[in-house]
Design a protein around this motif. Structure first.
Motif, PDB file in Angstrom:
ATOM      1  N   SER A  11      39.748  49.852  31.482  1.00  0.00           N
ATOM      2  CA  SER A  11      40.626  49.631  32.633  1.00  0.00           C
ATOM      3  C   SER A  11      39.832  49.505  33.926  1.00  0.00           C
ATOM      4  N   ILE A  12      38.871  50.374  34.132  1.00  0.00           N
ATOM      5  CA  ILE A  12      38.111  50.371  35.392  1.00  0.00           C
ATOM      6  C   ILE A  12      37.226  49.136  35.483  1.00  0.00           C
ATOM      7  N   ILE A  13      36.467  48.851  34.428  1.00  0.00           N
ATOM      8  CA  ILE A  13      35.541  47.714  34.485  1.00  0.00           C
ATOM      9  C   ILE A  13      36.311  46.393  34.590  1.00  0.00           C
ATOM     10  N   SER A  14      37.387  46.246  33.830  1.00  0.00           N
ATOM     11  CA  SER A  14      38.156  45.008  33.915  1.00  0.00           C
ATOM     12  C   SER A  14      38.817  44.850  35.279  1.00  0.00           C
ATOM     13  N   THR A  15      39.265  45.937  35.875  1.00  0.00           N
ATOM     14  CA  THR A  15      39.867  45.855  37.211  1.00  0.00           C
ATOM     15  C   THR A  15      38.837  45.440  38.253  1.00  0.00           C
ATOM     16  N   ILE A  16      37.638  45.985  38.166  1.00  0.00           N
ATOM     17  CA  ILE A  16      36.577  45.604  39.100  1.00  0.00           C
ATOM     18  C   ILE A  16      36.236  44.114  38.946  1.00  0.00           C
ATOM     19  N   LEU A  17      36.115  43.656  37.716  1.00  0.00           N
ATOM     20  CA  LEU A  17      35.814  42.243  37.489  1.00  0.00           C
ATOM     21  C   LEU A  17      36.943  41.346  37.995  1.00  0.00           C
TER      22      LEU A  17
ATOM     23  N   ASN B  33      44.670  39.813  33.455  1.00  0.00           N
ATOM     24  CA  ASN B  33      45.121  40.245  34.782  1.00  0.00           C
ATOM     25  C   ASN B  33      44.669  39.341  35.913  1.00  0.00           C
ATOM     26  N   LEU B  34      43.754  38.421  35.655  1.00  0.00           N
ATOM     27  CA  LEU B  34      43.225  37.577  36.722  1.00  0.00           C
ATOM     28  C   LEU B  34      44.291  36.716  37.394  1.00  0.00           C
ATOM     29  N   PRO B  35      45.190  36.036  36.676  1.00  0.00           N
ATOM     30  CA  PRO B  35      46.209  35.235  37.377  1.00  0.00           C
ATOM     31  C   PRO B  35      47.105  36.063  38.289  1.00  0.00           C
ATOM     32  N   ILE B  36      47.473  37.269  37.858  1.00  0.00           N
ATOM     33  CA  ILE B  36      48.330  38.117  38.694  1.00  0.00           C
ATOM     34  C   ILE B  36      47.615  38.490  39.979  1.00  0.00           C
ATOM     35  N   ALA B  37      46.334  38.865  39.868  1.00  0.00           N
ATOM     36  CA  ALA B  37      45.580  39.272  41.051  1.00  0.00           C
ATOM     37  C   ALA B  37      45.391  38.107  42.017  1.00  0.00           C
ATOM     38  N   ILE B  38      45.158  36.914  41.505  1.00  0.00           N
ATOM     39  CA  ILE B  38      44.972  35.754  42.385  1.00  0.00           C
ATOM     40  C   ILE B  38      46.256  35.458  43.151  1.00  0.00           C
ATOM     41  N   TRP B  39      47.389  35.486  42.479  1.00  0.00           N
ATOM     42  CA  TRP B  39      48.652  35.226  43.162  1.00  0.00           C
ATOM     43  C   TRP B  39      48.942  36.289  44.214  1.00  0.00           C
TER      44      TRP B  39
ATOM     45  N   SER C 247      46.568  47.385  46.150  1.00  0.00           N
ATOM     46  CA  SER C 247      47.770  47.215  45.333  1.00  0.00           C
ATOM     47  C   SER C 247      47.498  46.341  44.123  1.00  0.00           C
ATOM     48  N   ALA C 248      46.739  45.266  44.294  1.00  0.00           N
ATOM     49  CA  ALA C 248      46.400  44.403  43.154  1.00  0.00           C
ATOM     50  C   ALA C 248      45.545  45.153  42.136  1.00  0.00           C
ATOM     51  N   ALA C 249      44.594  45.940  42.619  1.00  0.00           N
ATOM     52  CA  ALA C 249      43.736  46.700  41.708  1.00  0.00           C
ATOM     53  C   ALA C 249      44.543  47.743  40.940  1.00  0.00           C
ATOM     54  N   LEU C 250      45.474  48.408  41.615  1.00  0.00           N
ATOM     55  CA  LEU C 250      46.280  49.420  40.941  1.00  0.00           C
ATOM     56  C   LEU C 250      47.161  48.800  39.860  1.00  0.00           C
ATOM     57  N   ILE C 251      47.773  47.666  40.160  1.00  0.00           N
ATOM     58  CA  ILE C 251      48.619  47.014  39.161  1.00  0.00           C
ATOM     59  C   ILE C 251      47.790  46.539  37.961  1.00  0.00           C
ATOM     60  N   CYS C 252      46.615  45.980  38.218  1.00  0.00           N
ATOM     61  CA  CYS C 252      45.745  45.557  37.116  1.00  0.00           C
ATOM     62  C   CYS C 252      45.289  46.749  36.282  1.00  0.00           C
TER      63      CYS C 252
ATOM     64  N   VAL D  14      47.348  57.276  35.227  1.00  0.00           N
ATOM     65  CA  VAL D  14      48.082  56.238  35.955  1.00  0.00           C
ATOM     66  C   VAL D  14      48.912  56.859  37.076  1.00  0.00           C
ATOM     67  N   LEU D  15      49.566  57.982  36.786  1.00  0.00           N
ATOM     68  CA  LEU D  15      50.356  58.646  37.819  1.00  0.00           C
ATOM     69  C   LEU D  15      49.474  59.141  38.960  1.00  0.00           C
ATOM     70  N   ALA D  16      48.289  59.664  38.629  1.00  0.00           N
ATOM     71  CA  ALA D  16      47.373  60.131  39.669  1.00  0.00           C
ATOM     72  C   ALA D  16      46.877  58.977  40.527  1.00  0.00           C
ATOM     73  N   ALA D  17      46.549  57.852  39.892  1.00  0.00           N
ATOM     74  CA  ALA D  17      46.091  56.687  40.662  1.00  0.00           C
ATOM     75  C   ALA D  17      47.196  56.151  41.550  1.00  0.00           C
ATOM     76  N   GLY D  18      48.417  56.094  41.034  1.00  0.00           N
ATOM     77  CA  GLY D  18      49.532  55.626  41.848  1.00  0.00           C
ATOM     78  C   GLY D  18      49.851  56.549  42.997  1.00  0.00           C
ATOM     79  N   PHE D  19      49.761  57.860  42.763  1.00  0.00           N
ATOM     80  CA  PHE D  19      50.029  58.812  43.838  1.00  0.00           C
ATOM     81  C   PHE D  19      48.952  58.764  44.907  1.00  0.00           C
ATOM     82  N   ALA D  20      47.698  58.570  44.499  1.00  0.00           N
ATOM     83  CA  ALA D  20      46.610  58.528  45.474  1.00  0.00           C
ATOM     84  C   ALA D  20      46.669  57.272  46.336  1.00  0.00           C
ATOM     85  N   ALA D  21      47.149  56.171  45.779  1.00  0.00           N
ATOM     86  CA  ALA D  21      47.168  54.894  46.512  1.00  0.00           C
ATOM     87  C   ALA D  21      48.578  54.438  46.848  1.00  0.00           C
ATOM     88  N   GLN D  22      49.524  55.372  46.919  1.00  0.00           N
ATOM     89  CA  GLN D  22      50.908  54.960  47.134  1.00  0.00           C
ATOM     90  C   GLN D  22      51.115  54.343  48.513  1.00  0.00           C
TER      91      GLN D  22
END
Length: 304
Positions: free
Chosen positions: A107-113, A179-185, A227-232, A283-291
């Motif tokens: 999840s982390i490496i793919s989100t960074i890429l 996840n790349l198309p979602i992040a680009i949009w 927000s894009a990184a969190l969703i990815c 996931v809940l911790a990441a969402g709460f930290a970046a809400q």
């Protein structure tokens, strides 16, 4: 005719009194203590009801995770059954750490890429648009129209041919492409609101493309990037089909590990609820930290 002359008396009409009264502003305390209209109150009650309906399954999962298997399987369910930690003990006794580590790594490496690739692509489609940029956007969107199950067989055969089955890096490549198309949009809508004056000032100062992206544009659209990184990250963490088919004992992720608790003998509900709750915590911790950045980023790209 002036106002002063119009207020004078005439032989057949007396002078009209000039009113000096002006509309006074309403006291803020009076506005604060005014009762809301009935419609607003009904909408507020309806919003609470809808929110509780969405949260009720989560509350029920948490409660079931603290029951014994025999109590969790009762029909109708026993809400006041004695609490127990058997579900959590079974989860940790099964050794979930390799699967959790695989999910975290993928999840982390793919989100960074995804962010590294989507950010310049969104820049080219918004601030410095390429020719026929609408066709490019439609191409990115069209890649999400194919169901994953329709492409799982070619992906499996390719991974088998190049010896990438049960390999976490093959899963990272697939999550990045997913996840790349979602992040680009998403990032394009954020970058489209960057003032052109900022880019002109950066060009006057002699900043190149990489420096402009890193020091000028990125800080402005940081809520959108977050927000894009969190969703990815959420999509990668929750993905099951690719991980179930393309991985095994080495690169299995947390969702694949959860499916191992479902047995044909039954009596697995408490263990599944306990495992699901623990797997959902990152996931809940990441969402709460970046809400705050998530809400700001999603509203920033909204159509006004």
């Amino acid at each position: 005719m002036s106002t002063a002359s119009s207020a004078k008396a005439t032989p057949d009409r007396p002078a009209a009194p000039v009113s000096s009264a002006r509309p006074t502003a309403m006291d803020p305390s009076e506005i604060r203590h005014r009762k809301p209209p009935k419609k607003a109150a009904l909408l507020g009650v309806l919003a609470w009801i809808v929110g509780l309906l969405f949260a009720l399954p989560v509350f029920w999962m948490v409660l079931t995770s603290f029951h014994k298997e025999t109590d969790a399987a009762k029909n109708p369910p026993d809400v006041f059954a004695p609490l127990s930690l058997e579900g959590y003990q079974s989860f940790f006794a099964a050794g979930p750490w390799p699967s959790l580590l695989n999910s975290l790594t993928a999840s982390i490496i793919s989100t960074i890429l995804v962010i590294l690739l989507a950010f310049p692509a969104a820049y080219a489609l918004s601030i410095r648009p390429v020719r026929k940029w609408t066709d490019v956007l439609f191409f990115f969107l069209s890649t999400k129209m194919l169901p994953i199950v329709a492409g799982i067989l070619p992906l499996y055969l390719f991974a088998q041919k190049v010896h990438l089955l049960d390999n976490i890096w093959w899963l990272i490549v697939l999550y990045t492409a997913m996840n790349l198309p979602i992040a680009i949009w998403m990032l394009r809508s954020f970058l489209a609101e960057v003032p052109a004056e900022m880019l002109e000032a950066a060009q006057v100062d002699g900043a190149g493309l990489v420096r402009t992206l890193r020091e000028v544009i990125a800080p402005v659209v940081m809520p959108g990037i977050a927000s894009a990184a969190l969703i990815c990250f959420i999509f990668s963490w929750n993905e099951l089909l690719l991980a179930r088919v393309l991985t095994g004992t080495v690169a299995g992720t947390a969702p694949v590990f959860l499916t191992g608790f479902v047995t044909s003998q039954g009596l697995f509900l408490a263990k599944v609820c306990a495992a699901s709750l623990i797997v959902s915590l990152p996931v809940l911790a990441a969402g709460f930290a970046a809400q705050d950045k998530l809400v700001q980023g999603l509203s920033m790209g909204a159509v006004r």
